[in-house]
Motif scaffolding. Structure first.
Motif, short mmCIF file in Angstrom:
data_model
loop_
_atom_site.label_atom_id
_atom_site.label_comp_id
_atom_site.label_asym_id
_atom_site.label_seq_id
_atom_site.Cartn_x
_atom_site.Cartn_y
_atom_site.Cartn_z
N SER A 505 -19.72 -28.55 28.32
CA SER A 505 -20.40 -27.94 27.17
C SER A 505 -20.27 -28.84 25.96
O SER A 505 -19.26 -29.54 25.78
N LYS A 822 -14.30 -6.11 32.75
CA LYS A 822 -15.64 -6.35 32.22
C LYS A 822 -16.52 -5.12 32.35
O LYS A 822 -17.46 -4.96 31.57
N LYS A 860 -18.54 -18.45 21.64
CA LYS A 860 -17.86 -19.52 22.38
C LYS A 860 -18.64 -20.81 22.19
O LYS A 860 -19.85 -20.85 22.39
N ASN A 861 -17.93 -21.85 21.77
CA ASN A 861 -18.55 -23.17 21.57
C ASN A 861 -19.78 -23.10 20.67
O ASN A 861 -20.81 -23.72 20.92
N LYS A 863 -21.83 -20.69 20.18
CA LYS A 863 -22.93 -19.87 20.68
C LYS A 863 -22.45 -18.45 20.91
O LYS A 863 -21.29 -18.21 21.23
N VAL A 865 -22.14 -15.32 23.13
CA VAL A 865 -22.09 -15.10 24.57
C VAL A 865 -21.77 -13.63 24.83
O VAL A 865 -21.80 -12.80 23.92
N THR A 866 -21.44 -13.30 26.07
CA THR A 866 -21.05 -11.94 26.43
C THR A 866 -19.65 -11.97 27.02
O THR A 866 -19.07 -13.04 27.25
N ASN A 868 -18.91 -11.55 29.91
CA ASN A 868 -18.95 -12.23 31.21
C ASN A 868 -18.62 -13.71 31.10
O ASN A 868 -18.31 -14.36 32.10
N ASP A 869 -18.69 -14.27 29.88
CA ASP A 869 -18.36 -15.67 29.66
C ASP A 869 -16.90 -15.88 29.28
O ASP A 869 -16.47 -17.01 29.05
N SER A 871 -12.89 -15.71 30.22
CA SER A 871 -12.10 -15.88 31.44
C SER A 871 -10.63 -15.63 31.15
O SER A 871 -10.17 -15.77 30.00
N ASN A 874 -8.18 -17.69 28.62
CA ASN A 874 -8.82 -18.14 27.37
C ASN A 874 -7.97 -17.75 26.17
O ASN A 874 -7.38 -16.68 26.12
#
Length: 891
Positions: A505, A822, A860-861, A863, A865-866, A868-869, A871, A874
């Motif tokens: 990424s 989740k 994240k990074n 952006k 996200v949801t 689901n991204d 982990s 983290n």
């Protein structure tokens, strides 16, 4: 008389040849086995070609650990039974003799007339099971559970017994007592089909293998792998700790989709592979010797004995441990009696005569000093790609750093083929920083392929010039990045649009942390502006920090034994109550009283307490640095008041503590340089000494400033691609500031907007948001004068969370994801720190916290996200109110 003279001459020639060709100082001589030809025939299976476990099957069969099913059939896809699994483990452990004794003791000598109901194998089965019980492979509780029959099974056995008894009841010569004995033995035989001859599960095999290997169950935070399995909840709770040990030893693993399938049956081919994974240490414990080496010479001599021709072949092996072995095979052409061994070459079973000079082999010698099996390893060449860090032409070694930032120092074979741009060169012609591909065999480089650009001066092909270093500082205002390489600082300018790649990424300069290892690529020789950066070190550069007593050092295995072990966790030492065997890294740093020592002197410090930091080296935890404790220990947890880099000391809690090369310094799970320490950093310091104290360990508990700015306020105006906030709070890093002015913010079509005022989270498009200004003021979908959280990144609002007025986050929290739910949008955090405005520092929270993030924005990074991204593992930065999270940022 002439015959005897001829014989003496030939024997003398044999002696001369043996000593001249093979040398006078051969260390070991091993004969082959007389049964090798029969063994060769037994393992020539015709149903395993191209099977994924073909080599393991051949190897285990050649070592007589596993056997075929007759008629040259192995049946690799046939399911393994509980009985068969225990038999294989007992056989591997060398306990067959005990099993046969137990079998004899279990023989039922009751009179069954002229009929034999229970076969030899039935008794052997009992012997193997009893031997497995006696040696703690299986427990009595497990046996009872396996042999427990359901009511239906009992009825089926009785019906089948009655059916089979009809034949015997017709025999009028049998007495009632004989019929009763036959019936009991029939019932016993049939019960095996419902108990021990049922398929064994993967979970049960894992447990039995762990006991056979005497693995220590792994508990608590040391568990690394079990919870990565998607179906770990299907494993019996009592077995989790021992299966974790099996996973860490890489004996078994999950499938490519992350499932262990604990209740599924295991096939014969799978069991052969599993036995292949564990056999070496077990065989060595039984007295086997296992060597690796290269066949330097093969010599054949002929002899006559009573008119019979005898062929004697000697394989001279130069072993990797610098010893010499001679493997002897003999063949008598007259009576056919011979000794030899079998082997494996290019995946196929062979006899010893198919071996060749320069074959690199691993070979097995029995406790009776007989060579039984040799595996040719010629085809096991490994490839290493990376950049040259050092060349030692005197010792013919090359040091290469791969793309993950790991360094490897390797011997270069004298006959290595070295090429640059496909032209043959010498080792001295290679250049520092040059990109190369190495082919490695038997621990040495056999060829090197390098590349250099020959284009116009100044311009080079992108990526040809590289620089690798450790991040010391980053300056986001001036887009500068300062790296440290060989204790030299170098600063580079990173254009805001330059790709910064981490885990595939583009994270931008903001995504780089102090302590990261980065690789910079350039398209000009003298440029200070890279065209691309790679963050090549994983987020976690160290695995564990232990405090323990070094109880033993095994130089042959390059490992130490630790006892009285504690591990560092969130400013605390947690007792592990277990011993640990820990391999050393190839370049483990060892310090005593601040001075580095060679590991060969470790024996002198057995019994002393030490601090040990470890790293994950391709899935294997190894000691990276060992610092022996010297004097008394003190601990501090407070802000750094002063740093004197020249004197190498810091002041914490008005106490002066020195630091040196032995000091372990970590921040954000990374090992960092002392220059990364700053005044006002919150640190946890463990020091040792007598009059003066030196830091063994410094943990920087604070975090880098967050690159995202969070606003909370009321929207007073909404435009086409903008909106205004009034009376808003600003969160930069950890500090909240209040602003009473109206301020305009920009949005784009990429801005993520959610409405969490109702129970159900509503996604709002940018068009719906901007068009809401045309709705009536009391319309619920008009966002005028509604409250919101807004996240700004690079002068653009990338996410908004429209909230109720009374929703107000109270706490800024950092932590690691321990578990994820989740489905119900819940995250459980560990290693938690909460920011305290009152104390102006991070407060360690030693308990786990579960947050409801159903109303949260995830970033994240750079952006949106949801969940689901996200982990497990983290590191998160969270804005929360009690147990409700509103903004979740992956750090």
């Amino acid at each position: 008389m002439k015959k005897w003279i001829s014989l003496i001459a030939i024997l003398s020639l044999v002696f001369i040849l043996t000593n001249s060709v093979y040398g006078e100082n051969a260390t070991f001589v091993y004969d082959g086995i007389p049964t090798y030809e029969a063994l060769y025939e037994n393992v020539k299976f015709n149903d395993i070609e191209k099977h994924w476990a073909e080599e393991s099957i051949y190897k285990m069969a050649s070592l007589s650990v596993i056997r075929g099913m007759g008629k040259h059939q192995f049946k690799p896809e046939e399911r393994l039974t509980k009985e068969q699994a225990l038999i294989l483990l007992v056989r591997l452990l060398g306990l067959e003799g005990e099993a046969y004794t137990q079998a004899e003791n279990s023989i039922d000598n009751k009179d069954t007339g002229k009929y034999q109901i229970l076969t030899t194998f039935d008794y052997l089965s009992e012997g193997y099971i009893q031997t497995a019980l006696n040696n703690n492979i299986v427990t009595q509780e497990e046996i009872d559970d396996i042999e427990e029959l359901t009511e239906t099974e009992t009825e089926d056995i009785e019906l089948e017994t009655e059916k089979q008894m009809i034949k015997y009841e017709r025999d009028l010569e049998l007495t009632e007592a004989q019929l009763s004995n036959i019936e009991n033995q029939l019932r016993q035989k049939l019960e095996k089909n419902y108990t021990w001859r049922k398929n064994v599960s993967r979970e049960q095999v894992a447990v039995w293998v762990a006991r056979a290997l005497e693995l220590t169950p792994i508990i608590g935070q040391a568990q690394q792998n079990i919870y990565n399995l998607k179906d770990w909840q299907d494993i019996d709770t009592d077995n989790l700790d021992i299966i974790e040990a099996v996973l860490q030893e890489e004996i078994m693993q999950g499938n490519t989709k992350g499932y262990f399938l604990p209740k599924s049956s295991i096939k014969r081919g799978e069991m052969a592979k599993l036995l292949d994974n564990i056999h070496e240490e077990i065989l060595q414990n039984r007295g086997y010797k296992i060597f690796t080496g290269i066949i330097e010479r093969i010599g054949t001599v002929y002899d006559w004995n009573n008119e019979a021709q005898l062929t004697r072949t000697v394989f001279r092996i130069e072993n990797d441990d610098n010893t010499i072995s001679e493997l002897i095979t003999r063949k008598n052409n007259e009576d056919g009696i011979s000794v030899g061994f079998i082997g494996l070459k290019k995946g196929k079973i062979i006899t010893s005569d198919k071996l060749e000079e320069l074959d690199y082999i691993k070979y097995y010698v029995t406790p009776e000093n007989e060579i039984i099996f040799a595996e040719v390893l010629n085809n096991q060449t490994t490839t290493l790609e990376g950049f040259i860090k050092d060349i030692d032409t005197d010792n013919r070694t090359i040091t290469v750093e791969n793309y993950d930032g790991n360094e490897f120092k390797i011997n270069v074979s004298p006959g290595a083929d070295i090429r640059v741009n496909n032209y043959t060169v010498e080792l001295k012609d290679l250049l520092y920083g040059q990109e190369v591909t190495l082919n490695i065999s038997k621990g040495s480089v056999i060829d090197i392929d390098g590349y250099l650009d020959t284009g116009e001066e100044g311009y080079i092909h992108p990526g040809e010039r590289i620089f690798i270093g450790k991040v010391l500082y980053k300056n986001l205002e001036d887009n500068e990045l300062t790296l440290l390489d060989n204790q030299k600082e170098k600063t580079f300018i990173v254009d805001p649009y330059t790709p910064v790649i981490k885990n595939d990424s583009n994270v931008g300069l903001e995504g780089i942390k102090e302590g990261d290892i980065v690789r910079l690529e350039f398209d000009e020789h003298n440029s200070n502006m890279p065209i691309k950066l790679y963050v090549s070190e994983p987020d976690r550069q160290y695995e564990n920090l232990f405090k323990a007593t070094v109880a033993d050092f095994n130089p042959s295995r390059n490992q130490i034994l630790l006892k009285d072990v504690s591990h560092y966790d969130n400013t605390e030492w947690i007792e592990d109550n277990k011993n640990i065997i820990l391999p050393l890294n190839y370049d483990t740093d060892i310090y005593i009283d601040g001075k580095g020592i060679n590991k060969q002197y470790l024996d002198s410090y057995i019994g002393r307490e030490a601090y040990i930091v470890t790293e994950d080296n391709f899935g294997k935890e190894e000691a990276l640095k060992i610092v022996f404790k010297n004097g008394y220990e003190k601990q501090y947890y407070n802000s750094v008041q002063n740093i004197a880099f020249g004197d190498r000391k810091i002041t914490v809690d008005y106490n002066q503590v020195y630091f040196d090369d032995s000091t372990i310094i970590i921040k954000d799970d990374k090992l960092i340089h002392p220059y990364n320490l700053k005044e006002d950093d919150d640190v946890f310091v463990v020091s040792h000494g007598m009059d003066t104290y030196t830091a063994a360990f410094i943990s920087v508990e604070g975090i880098e400033d967050n690159v995202y700015i969070v606003y909370r306020g009321r929207m007073d105006e909404i435009g086409q691609y903008n909106f205004e906030l009034d009376n808003y709070d600003i969160l930069k890093g950890t500090e909240w500031d209040y602003n009473s002015k109206q301020t305009e913010f920009n949005i784009s079509d990429d801005t993520k907007i959610i409405d969490t005022r109702d129970k159900e989270v509503k996604e709002v498009s940018v068009k719906e948001f901007t068009n809401s200004r045309f709705l009536k003021e009391d319309d619920k979908d008009n966002y005028y004068r509604e409250y919101a959280y807004a996240v700004e990144y690079n002068d653009m609002i990338i996410a908004m969370n429209i909230i109720d007025d009374n929703d107000e986050a109270q706490v800024v929290t950092t932590g690691k994801v321990d578990t994820l739910d989740k489905i119900n949008s819940r995250i459980t955090l560990d290693d938690i720190r909460d920011w305290s405005d009152f104390e102006d520092k991070w407060i360690v929270n030693t308990s786990k916290v579960t947050l409801d993030v159903s109303d949260a924005i995830f970033i994240k990074n750079g952006k949106v996200v949801t969940i689901n991204d996200i982990s497990e593992g983290n590191s998160l930065y969270i804005l929360r109110e009690n147990d409700d999270g509103y903004i979740v940022i992956v750090r």
